[in-house]
Write an enzyme that holds these catalytic residues in place. Structure first.
Site, mmCIF file in Angstrom:
data_model
loop_
_atom_site.group_PDB
_atom_site.id
_atom_site.type_symbol
_atom_site.label_atom_id
_atom_site.label_comp_id
_atom_site.label_asym_id
_atom_site.label_seq_id
_atom_site.Cartn_x
_atom_site.Cartn_y
_atom_site.Cartn_z
ATOM 1 C CG ASP A 89 -10.238 10.346 -27.445
ATOM 2 O OD1 ASP A 89 -9.047 10.740 -27.394
ATOM 3 O OD2 ASP A 89 -11.196 11.024 -27.048
ATOM 4 C CE1 TYR A 142 -14.830 14.167 -23.403
ATOM 5 C CE2 TYR A 142 -14.158 12.055 -24.312
ATOM 6 C CZ TYR A 142 -14.135 13.429 -24.355
ATOM 7 O OH TYR A 142 -13.446 14.071 -25.351
ATOM 8 C CE LYS A 198 -9.477 13.696 -25.246
ATOM 9 N NZ LYS A 198 -10.532 12.685 -25.092
ATOM 10 C CG HIS A 231 -10.061 17.409 -21.858
ATOM 11 N ND1 HIS A 231 -11.038 16.557 -21.408
ATOM 12 C CD2 HIS A 231 -10.474 17.774 -23.101
ATOM 13 C CE1 HIS A 231 -11.976 16.417 -22.318
ATOM 14 N NE2 HIS A 231 -11.661 17.156 -23.355
#
Length: 285
Positions: free
Chosen positions: A43, A48, A77, A110
């Site tokens: 994930d 990120y 996401k 997200h």
């Protein structure tokens, strides 16, 4: 590895490896080691900033023969800057390129802010085109999830990834997810250790009965609730510990004891808090 079957028939591993907050320079090795230990659900997210490194680890593991692409379940996401149909379509293709993949197994919206309906149309289009196997959302509270499920008019929501841990157990939310046939997925199952979670006497006592750690008890508790969970570590020995939870079962009494720990509040922040929503909206300006 246990799997759950999503409402479109896609099978998803129930225990996964999350890369949130892993230092960028450590991400590729951490993901590679996670695959080597046995994780098949990975994930990440655009926000990120480590899709490239995650993809590098996946390609390394495939090249070395540790796994095939089909054995992995890869999630990313869309962040708030990428919602809206055109932006989302572009972001989907860019994620595939960054991760060197022909398809993604799960793509989530997200955050529940901005033009999520436009983003959903893009995800549904990409799913129909074979670029994505399953689509879902993240951080949607139950009210928003019910509304979105009834009003998007395009495709079913397969997954909702939300905070679930012993301090915030989401029992009422779980019932509604089951009613909507939407798979609940837990981020921060350990609440990042807040309120001395790993030293909690109740969880430690349960763990001692089975020769397991507090972390293992928490992950098993989520597995027995039918929830998908994401664990994170950069240490191979901790990765191995977290995945070593399929040789014991918690009793009904154990589960009830853990339920009594529920504080029914986020260990982090409320996504409906006006100041938090205002902050997110500032990202769009």
């Amino acid at each position: 590895m246990n799997t759950v079957t999503l409402n479109n028939g896609v099978k998803m591993p129930q225990l996964g490896f999350g890369v949130y907050q892993i230092p960028l320079e450590e991400t590729a090795e951490a993901v590679y080691q996670a695959i080597k230990v046995g994780y098949r659900l990975l994930d990440t997210a655009i926000a990120y900033g480590n899709e490239v490194e995650t993809g590098e680890a996946i390609q390394r593991a495939i090249t070395e023969g540790l796994v095939t692409r089909e054995e992995l379940f890869v999630t990313t996401k869309l962040f708030i800057q990428h919602v809206g149909e055109e932006k989302a379509m572009k972001a989907i293709d860019e994620s595939l390129e960054r991760m060197q993949l022909d398809y993604l197994d799960l793509f989530l919206i997200h955050q529940p802010y901005g033009d999520v309906y436009g983003a959903w149309r893009a995800l549904a289009t990409a799913q129909s085109a074979g670029k994505i196997r399953a689509i879902g959302v993240s951080n949607f509270d139950t009210g928003k999830l019910i509304e979105f499920s009834h009003m998007n008019g395009v495709a079913k929501v397969q997954v909702n990834q939300i905070e679930v841990n012993p301090w915030n157990q989401r029992l009422t939310d779980e019932a509604y997810h089951e009613k909507l046939s939407i798979q609940m997925e837990a981020w921060a199952p350990f609440a990042e250790g807040r309120l001395d979670l790993f030293k909690n006497e109740t969880l430690s006592k349960i763990g001692k009965q089975y020769g397991k750690s507090v972390g293992q008890v928490i992950l098993k508790w989520l597995m027995q609730r039918g929830i998908v969970a994401l664990a994170k570590s950069v240490r191979p020995e901790r990765m191995a510990e977290n995945i070593d939870i399929f040789d014991f079962e918690l009793t009904v009494e154990d589960m009830a004891t853990i339920t009594a720990l529920d504080k029914q509040e986020s260990a982090f922040f409320d996504h409906n808090d006006p100041e938090r929503v205002e902050w997110f909206m500032g990202l769009l300006s």
